[in-house]
Scaffold this motif. Structure first.
Motif, PDB file in Angstrom:
ATOM      1  N   PRO A  29      11.241  40.697  38.485  1.00  0.00           N
ATOM      2  CA  PRO A  29      11.039  41.501  37.263  1.00  0.00           C
ATOM      3  C   PRO A  29      12.159  42.512  37.003  1.00  0.00           C
ATOM      4  O   PRO A  29      12.542  42.727  35.851  1.00  0.00           O
ATOM      5  CB  PRO A  29       9.701  42.197  37.533  1.00  0.00           C
ATOM      6  CG  PRO A  29       8.968  41.245  38.435  1.00  0.00           C
ATOM      7  CD  PRO A  29      10.029  40.653  39.323  1.00  0.00           C
ATOM      8  N   HIS A 378      12.793  42.266  45.581  1.00  0.00           N
ATOM      9  CA  HIS A 378      12.234  42.296  44.226  1.00  0.00           C
ATOM     10  C   HIS A 378      11.441  41.064  43.800  1.00  0.00           C
ATOM     11  O   HIS A 378      10.932  41.050  42.678  1.00  0.00           O
ATOM     12  CB  HIS A 378      13.366  42.522  43.218  1.00  0.00           C
ATOM     13  CG  HIS A 378      14.169  43.749  43.483  1.00  0.00           C
ATOM     14  ND1 HIS A 378      13.628  45.017  43.474  1.00  0.00           N
ATOM     15  CD2 HIS A 378      15.488  43.900  43.796  1.00  0.00           C
ATOM     16  CE1 HIS A 378      14.569  45.901  43.756  1.00  0.00           C
ATOM     17  NE2 HIS A 378      15.705  45.254  43.952  1.00  0.00           N
ATOM     18  N   HIS A 379      11.338  40.031  44.627  1.00  0.00           N
ATOM     19  CA  HIS A 379      10.599  38.826  44.205  1.00  0.00           C
ATOM     20  C   HIS A 379       9.108  39.122  44.124  1.00  0.00           C
ATOM     21  O   HIS A 379       8.568  39.938  44.876  1.00  0.00           O
ATOM     22  CB  HIS A 379      10.854  37.681  45.196  1.00  0.00           C
ATOM     23  CG  HIS A 379      10.638  36.326  44.606  1.00  0.00           C
ATOM     24  ND1 HIS A 379       9.381  35.793  44.405  1.00  0.00           N
ATOM     25  CD2 HIS A 379      11.509  35.387  44.150  1.00  0.00           C
ATOM     26  CE1 HIS A 379       9.485  34.589  43.874  1.00  0.00           C
ATOM     27  NE2 HIS A 379      10.763  34.316  43.697  1.00  0.00           N
ATOM     28  N   THR A 380       8.426  38.455  43.201  1.00  0.00           N
ATOM     29  CA  THR A 380       6.995  38.691  43.011  1.00  0.00           C
ATOM     30  C   THR A 380       6.137  38.028  44.096  1.00  0.00           C
ATOM     31  O   THR A 380       4.999  38.434  44.309  1.00  0.00           O
ATOM     32  CB  THR A 380       6.554  38.165  41.636  1.00  0.00           C
ATOM     33  OG1 THR A 380       6.940  36.784  41.505  1.00  0.00           O
ATOM     34  CG2 THR A 380       7.199  38.970  40.517  1.00  0.00           C
ATOM     35  N   ASP A 381       6.685  37.021  44.764  1.00  0.00           N
ATOM     36  CA  ASP A 381       5.927  36.270  45.776  1.00  0.00           C
ATOM     37  C   ASP A 381       6.191  36.866  47.160  1.00  0.00           C
ATOM     38  O   ASP A 381       7.336  36.906  47.621  1.00  0.00           O
ATOM     39  CB  ASP A 381       6.353  34.800  45.740  1.00  0.00           C
ATOM     40  CG  ASP A 381       5.472  33.920  46.619  1.00  0.00           C
ATOM     41  OD1 ASP A 381       5.107  34.351  47.732  1.00  0.00           O
ATOM     42  OD2 ASP A 381       5.182  32.779  46.215  1.00  0.00           O
ATOM     43  N   GLU A 382       5.143  37.311  47.814  1.00  0.00           N
ATOM     44  CA  GLU A 382       5.288  37.962  49.120  1.00  0.00           C
ATOM     45  C   GLU A 382       5.923  37.024  50.155  1.00  0.00           C
ATOM     46  O   GLU A 382       6.731  37.452  50.977  1.00  0.00           O
ATOM     47  CB  GLU A 382       3.927  38.443  49.629  1.00  0.00           C
ATOM     48  CG  GLU A 382       3.999  39.183  50.956  1.00  0.00           C
ATOM     49  CD  GLU A 382       2.640  39.658  51.435  1.00  0.00           C
ATOM     50  OE1 GLU A 382       2.572  40.171  52.570  1.00  0.00           O
ATOM     51  OE2 GLU A 382       1.646  39.521  50.694  1.00  0.00           O
ATOM     52  N   ARG A 385       9.605  36.885  49.620  1.00  0.00           N
ATOM     53  CA  ARG A 385      10.215  38.119  50.123  1.00  0.00           C
ATOM     54  C   ARG A 385      10.366  38.070  51.633  1.00  0.00           C
ATOM     55  O   ARG A 385      11.420  38.412  52.179  1.00  0.00           O
ATOM     56  CB  ARG A 385       9.384  39.332  49.716  1.00  0.00           C
ATOM     57  CG  ARG A 385       9.359  39.623  48.220  1.00  0.00           C
ATOM     58  CD  ARG A 385       8.886  41.047  47.927  1.00  0.00           C
ATOM     59  NE  ARG A 385       7.555  41.318  48.456  1.00  0.00           N
ATOM     60  CZ  ARG A 385       6.419  41.097  47.806  1.00  0.00           C
ATOM     61  NH1 ARG A 385       6.467  40.582  46.580  1.00  0.00           N
ATOM     62  NH2 ARG A 385       5.247  41.393  48.353  1.00  0.00           N
TER      63      ARG A 385
END
Length: 598
Positions: A29, A378-382, A385
């Motif tokens: 994001p 910054h990735h939305t998927d843990e 990350r």
């Protein structure tokens, strides 16, 4: 005098055509709106800054060096350094990838890393002043208190203040568990630090109004060893409650090191005499907090050698095309001249191509790693990350050691292209060799990096992270294994992947029986792993180049990329066979040498 042209085309190729970074950013994001045009425009201007502002200061800065006033403990940097830094701050370059909440521009790490490659090509010594600030920034973002973040991060972001890391001491080197600097608690919650630090890059200078030192020290009740180290932020000038600069703190430069290279950077001996500091993170857990800065610095050091490899190659290539000497073994090539340009000679081409391949492989690895950092943060998927963070941890010692070792090979090869002129200062080549030499030593010697890779990052989790990287390679092999045009790139990495699995298992078994076996094999192992990673990245690049050519693209860049990949796999990648053989020779030929070393 040497010259420098920012390698923007190759950066764009790796980012946009090979790794497709803007597609990756859509899942982040914070960077979802960043497009290729923005990245290219920023780096084009960054290249101009490097080539036009800092590069002209490189040789004069090396000749002049830094000067310490022993009365005031102030350091004067070479002529033009301070003015160049003011332009750097004015241009907003310090804030490029910093968080907007602290005044940053919020661009991806990838952009900042490419910018810093160009700065390192232009002037490594100058670049170290702002470069270390990024590590201090990251450490405080991760572990600083809200008050520390409010006080220091906006100024580090803007570049108004710079940062350092004060780790080692004269008696301990990399063994930080031996450090003696003390931190005494004060009634107001602050600490008074007393001790001595050495080898502090950019430890004192006249380029910024304040210097923020991150200092490792011991609390009075601290346990012995590395488990008893705490981290403190100690400014050169104390900061008032309103953010203005207050009194001079009890931390100062007691001397400057006289060095082989990077003369334009002040490598300081730092003295702390009841210096006021505040605790960063938890007591006795400072080493973990400092590792944020150390890991950033290790990626940065790899980038330093990448920059020097690139600029050395550019100048050696230009010289080889212009310098005439002897005739080609296969017949006259320049009939209008008394001799042929030396670029016609096979070994000159080998030296040039070695530097080119190591520059392009190193650039691909740096961009690959910083893209992983962007995804880790910054990735939305843990899971993404987590996986990205694990891969960065695995690759960090390879970036630091493999790229700097390759930089040593490359800068020496490029100096050799110049013959006797390479040994003469005015051509600039010997400075690239001297400046690069420190990169193999500081931020943990390359042997330390090798032990970290094999002992901690690979054997420490039974090869789990290595297998994650291996899956990326296996995916490429599966996709391209039946493509005959890709076989010269795919077969070597597929074979090495199988060999590396067996090799790792064997070394793990040996190390379990005798830990010296790991120490004896680690350096060779890291180079094998480095070639495995480079091989994967060169295969990715070759695939894109082949596809472009098949689609009718006549840009000679793609043919050049294929030729570089072919050279790499034919002339450099086969080193892995020798390395595995020497590693398997074990510890005995090293440790059973008491008579030889008596």
């Amino acid at each position: 005098m040497p010259a420098y042209n920012p390698p923007l085309r190759d950066m764009q190729f790796v980012m946009h055509e090979v790794l497709k970074v803007t597609d990756e950013f859509k899942a982040l994001p914070r960077h979802a709106e960043v497009d290729a045009d923005t990245i290219n425009a920023v780096l084009e201007e960054g290249g101009k800054f490097a080539a036009e502002v800092t590069f002209p200061l490189n040789i004069p800065g090396d000749e002049e060096g830094c000067v310490l006033d022993k009365t005031t403990h102030e350091v004067k940097t070479p002529k033009g350094f301070k003015e160049a830094y003011a332009k750097y701050v004015e241009g907003g370059w310090a804030a490029l990838s910093c968080d907007p909440q602290y005044g940053g521009q919020g661009l991806p790490f990838v952009v900042n890393q490419c910018f810093y490659e160009m700065l390192n090509s232009a002037n490594q010594a100058w670049t170290m002043y702002p470069g270390l600030s990024h590590g201090a920034y990251e450490a405080l973002v991760a572990h600083g208190t809200e008050e520390q973040k409010k006080t220091y991060l906006p100024k580090l972001t803007s570049g108004e203040w710079t940062g350092t890391m004060c780790l080692t001491e004269a008696h301990c080197g990399t063994d930080l568990g031996l450090l003696r600097t003390k931190a005494e608690p004060q009634p107001d919650g602050s600490y008074k630090l007393t001790g001595n630090k050495i080898f502090i890059s950019a430890g004192e200078h006249d380029m910024a109004r304040n210097i923020i030192h991150l200092v490792l020290a011991r609390l009075p009740d601290a346990p012995k060893g590395s488990k008893g180290i705490s981290l403190f932020v100690v400014p050169k000038f104390n900061v008032n409650a309103d953010g203005s600069l207050g009194s001079r703190n009890g931390i100062y430069c007691g001397g400057l090191e006289h060095k082989m290279g990077i003369h334009g950077n002040a490598t300081a001996q730092i003295v702390l005499e009841a210096a006021t500091g505040t605790l960063v993170g938890e007591p006795n857990k400072g080493l973990a907090a400092m590792f944020v800065m150390m890991n950033a610095a290790r990626l940065g050091v790899g980038n330093q050698s990448l920059g020097l490899t690139e600029v050395a190659f550019q100048n050696a290539l230009a010289y080889a095309k212009d310098r005439v000497q002897m005739r080609s073994l296969s017949g006259v090539k320049a009939k209008d001249k008394e001799a042929d340009p030396i670029i016609v000679h096979p070994d000159v081409r080998k030296m040039l191509m070695t530097a080119k391949a190591y520059a392009e492989g190193g650039r691909a690895l740096q961009i690959f790693c910083t893209l992983l950092l962007d995804k880790e943060h910054h990735h939305t998927d843990e899971k993404v990350r987590k996986d990205s963070g694990e891969l960065v941890a695995l690759l960090t010692p390879i970036v630091k050691a493999f790229i700097t070792d390759n930089g040593h090979i490359s800068t020496n090869a490029c100096m050799q292209v110049f013959g006797g002129h390479g040994f003469i200062k005015e051509w600039g080549m010997e400075q690239f060799v001297r400046d690069n030499r420190i990169n193999m030593i500081y931020e943990g010697t390359n042997t330390i990096q090798s032990l970290d890779l094999l002992g901690r990052k690979v054997l420490g989790n039974n090869g789990a992270t290595l297998r994650k990287f291996g899956k990326l390679v296996a995916k490429l092999v599966e996709e391209e294994g039946v493509n005959e045009k890709m076989s010269e790139f795919i077969t070597p990495i597929a074979v090495l992947g199988e060999q590396l699995t067996k090799f790792t298992t064997e070394l793990g078994f040996r190390g379990f029986q005798n830990p010296d076996e790991v120490g004896a094999a680690a350096v060779d192992y890291l180079r094998v792993a480095g070639h495995f990673v480079f091989g994967y990245l060169f295969a990715l690049q070759a695939r894109v180049a082949l596809a472009a050519i098949a689609a009718g693209n006549t840009d000679p860049f793609y043919q050049g990329k294929l030729q570089t990949a072919r050279f790499y796999f034919a002339k450099l990648f086969p080193e892995t066979a020798t390395l595995m053989r020497t590693a398997r020779a074990g510890a005995a030929p090293l440790m059973n040498t008491d008579a030889a070393l008596a």
